[in-house]
Design a protein around this motif. Structure first.
Motif, mmCIF file in Angstrom:
data_model
loop_
_atom_site.group_PDB
_atom_site.id
_atom_site.type_symbol
_atom_site.label_atom_id
_atom_site.label_comp_id
_atom_site.label_asym_id
_atom_site.label_seq_id
_atom_site.Cartn_x
_atom_site.Cartn_y
_atom_site.Cartn_z
ATOM 1 N N MET A 1 8.422 33.251 40.869
ATOM 2 C CA MET A 1 9.613 33.672 40.139
ATOM 3 C C MET A 1 9.616 33.003 38.769
ATOM 4 O O MET A 1 9.422 31.799 38.668
ATOM 5 N N LYS A 2 9.838 33.810 37.763
ATOM 6 C CA LYS A 2 9.929 33.283 36.400
ATOM 7 C C LYS A 2 11.383 32.901 36.124
ATOM 8 O O LYS A 2 12.299 33.627 36.484
ATOM 9 N N ILE A 3 11.575 31.758 35.491
ATOM 10 C CA ILE A 3 12.927 31.299 35.166
ATOM 11 C C ILE A 3 13.064 31.199 33.652
ATOM 12 O O ILE A 3 12.257 30.561 32.983
ATOM 13 N N PHE A 4 14.090 31.872 33.152
ATOM 14 C CA PHE A 4 14.451 31.792 31.741
ATOM 15 C C PHE A 4 15.687 30.916 31.641
ATOM 16 O O PHE A 4 16.600 31.025 32.463
ATOM 17 N N ASN A 5 15.755 30.055 30.620
ATOM 18 C CA ASN A 5 16.915 29.184 30.466
ATOM 19 C C ASN A 5 18.083 29.884 29.791
ATOM 20 O O ASN A 5 19.241 29.606 30.112
ATOM 21 N N THR A 6 17.781 30.772 28.840
ATOM 22 C CA THR A 6 18.840 31.449 28.084
ATOM 23 C C THR A 6 18.448 32.900 27.819
ATOM 24 O O THR A 6 17.282 33.282 27.984
ATOM 25 N N LEU A 7 19.412 33.667 27.345
ATOM 26 C CA LEU A 7 19.119 35.042 26.941
ATOM 27 C C LEU A 7 18.147 35.079 25.766
ATOM 28 O O LEU A 7 17.336 35.999 25.648
ATOM 29 N N GLN A 8 18.194 34.075 24.925
ATOM 30 C CA GLN A 8 17.269 34.011 23.795
ATOM 31 C C GLN A 8 15.823 33.814 24.291
ATOM 32 O O GLN A 8 14.885 34.354 23.702
ATOM 33 N N ASP A 9 15.666 33.070 25.368
ATOM 34 C CA ASP A 9 14.338 32.913 25.967
ATOM 35 C C ASP A 9 13.829 34.252 26.503
ATOM 36 O O ASP A 9 12.641 34.563 26.391
ATOM 37 N N VAL A 10 14.718 35.026 27.081
ATOM 38 C CA VAL A 10 14.348 36.355 27.559
ATOM 39 C C VAL A 10 13.913 37.216 26.379
ATOM 40 O O VAL A 10 12.870 37.882 26.419
ATOM 41 N N GLN A 11 14.701 37.184 25.311
ATOM 42 C CA GLN A 11 14.417 37.997 24.127
ATOM 43 C C GLN A 11 13.027 37.675 23.563
ATOM 44 O O GLN A 11 12.309 38.564 23.105
ATOM 45 N N ALA A 12 12.617 36.446 23.639
ATOM 46 C CA ALA A 12 11.310 36.031 23.117
ATOM 47 C C ALA A 12 10.148 36.596 23.940
ATOM 48 O O ALA A 12 9.006 36.570 23.489
ATOM 49 N N SER A 13 10.426 37.127 25.131
ATOM 50 C CA SER A 13 9.350 37.642 25.988
ATOM 51 C C SER A 13 9.139 39.151 25.870
ATOM 52 O O SER A 13 8.345 39.718 26.624
ATOM 53 N N VAL A 14 9.819 39.800 24.935
ATOM 54 C CA VAL A 14 9.653 41.244 24.753
ATOM 55 C C VAL A 14 8.179 41.555 24.504
ATOM 56 O O VAL A 14 7.526 40.935 23.662
ATOM 57 N N GLY A 15 7.659 42.508 25.290
ATOM 58 C CA GLY A 15 6.289 42.960 25.102
ATOM 59 C C GLY A 15 5.214 42.095 25.715
ATOM 60 O O GLY A 15 4.043 42.470 25.723
ATOM 61 N N GLN A 16 5.586 40.945 26.238
ATOM 62 C CA GLN A 16 4.598 40.061 26.851
ATOM 63 C C GLN A 16 4.316 40.514 28.281
ATOM 64 O O GLN A 16 4.978 41.407 28.809
ATOM 65 N N GLU A 17 3.344 39.872 28.905
ATOM 66 C CA GLU A 17 3.023 40.191 30.293
ATOM 67 C C GLU A 17 4.298 40.131 31.125
ATOM 68 O O GLU A 17 5.106 39.211 30.992
ATOM 69 N N GLY A 18 4.455 41.114 31.980
ATOM 70 C CA GLY A 18 5.693 41.236 32.735
ATOM 71 C C GLY A 18 5.794 40.294 33.919
ATOM 72 O O GLY A 18 4.944 39.432 34.140
ATOM 73 N N VAL A 19 6.862 40.486 34.672
ATOM 74 C CA VAL A 19 7.123 39.709 35.877
ATOM 75 C C VAL A 19 6.890 40.605 37.088
ATOM 76 O O VAL A 19 6.953 41.831 36.986
ATOM 77 N N VAL A 20 6.634 39.991 38.232
ATOM 78 C CA VAL A 20 6.330 40.729 39.452
ATOM 79 C C VAL A 20 7.259 40.250 40.559
ATOM 80 O O VAL A 20 7.446 39.042 40.747
ATOM 81 N N SER A 21 7.797 41.200 41.297
ATOM 82 C CA SER A 21 8.704 40.862 42.395
ATOM 83 C C SER A 21 7.932 40.470 43.644
ATOM 84 O O SER A 21 6.710 40.637 43.726
ATOM 85 N N ASP A 22 8.656 40.012 44.634
ATOM 86 C CA ASP A 22 8.097 39.797 45.961
ATOM 87 C C ASP A 22 7.873 41.155 46.625
ATOM 88 O O ASP A 22 8.452 42.165 46.221
ATOM 89 N N TRP A 23 7.055 41.165 47.663
ATOM 90 C CA TRP A 23 6.847 42.365 48.472
ATOM 91 C C TRP A 23 8.066 42.618 49.344
ATOM 92 O O TRP A 23 8.729 41.676 49.802
ATOM 93 N N LEU A 24 8.325 43.894 49.596
ATOM 94 C CA LEU A 24 9.439 44.307 50.452
ATOM 95 C C LEU A 24 8.931 45.442 51.338
ATOM 96 O O LEU A 24 8.286 46.377 50.844
#
Length: 151
Positions: A1-24
Motif C-alpha cells: 500500500m502506498k501512503i501519501f502524507n498530503t494531497l500535494q504529495d498525491v498531486q506530485a505523482s501525476v503520470g508516474q507509475e501507478g498503484v496496485v490493489s490487493d487481490w479480491l
C-alpha cells in the motif's frame, strides 16, 4: 500500500507509475447479492446450471458489480493522510472488456492522470483504472474514475 502524507504529495505523482490493489476473489454469493440489490437476475449471472452450458461455462459477475468494486480496490492500493473526506464524483470511458467468471481473482492497477484543485480546499483526481483477472491476458474493466478529496 502506498501512503501519501498530503494531497500535494498525491498531486506530485501525476503520470508516474501507478498503484496496485490487493487481490479480491469474486464469489457467487457476491454475484447473487448484487443481482438482488439491482434486480438484474439474468441467467448468466445467477443460474448455475444454465450457465454451465452457456458461452462462459459458468456464471459471470455483472459488469457493474466489477465496477462497484473500485472503492475496495482504492482502499487497498493507497492511503492519503490529512484528508477529512472523499467522494466519488463520477466515471469516464467505462468499458467491460472481458468476462469475470465466478471464482476469479481481480486486482486493479491505477495511474493518476490528473489532479486539479477545487473549492473548499479540495482536489479532483482522475484515475485510469485497469481491473485485471488473474491469469487473463487483457483487463476485465477499464475506466477513468473521478474522486474529490478534501483536506
Amino acid at each position: 500500500m502506498k501512503i501519501f502524507n498530503t494531497l500535494q504529495d498525491v498531486q506530485a505523482s501525476v503520470g508516474q507509475e501507478g498503484v496496485v490493489s490487493d487481490w479480491l476473489t469474486v464469489t457467487q454469493d457476491q454475484i447473487d447479492q448484487f443481482a438482488q440489490a439491482t434486480g438484474d437476475h439474468q441467467w448468466i449471472h445467477t443460474d448455475l446450471e444454465r450457465a454451465k452450458a452457456g458461452p462462459f461455462g459458468t456464471t459471470i459477475a455483472h459488469g457493474f458489480l466489477t465496477l462497484s468494486l473500485l472503492p475496495r480496490f482504492f482502499a487497498t492500493a493507497f492511503k492519503i493522510d490529512n484528508v477529512r473526506m472523499g467522494v466519488n464524483y463520477g466515471l469516464n470511458k467505462v468499458r467491460f472488456t472481458a468476462p469475470v467468471p465466478v471464482g476469479s481473482r481481480l486486482r486493479a492497477h491505477m495511474t493518476l492522470q490528473a489532479c486539479e484543485p477545487i473549492d473548499n480546499n479540495g482536489m479532483q483526481l482522475t484515475w485510469l483504472v485497469s481491473v485485471q483477472r488473474e491469469g487473463a491476458d487483457k483487463p476485465v474493466c477499464v475506466a477513468e474514475s473521478l474522486t474529490r478529496l478534501y483536506a
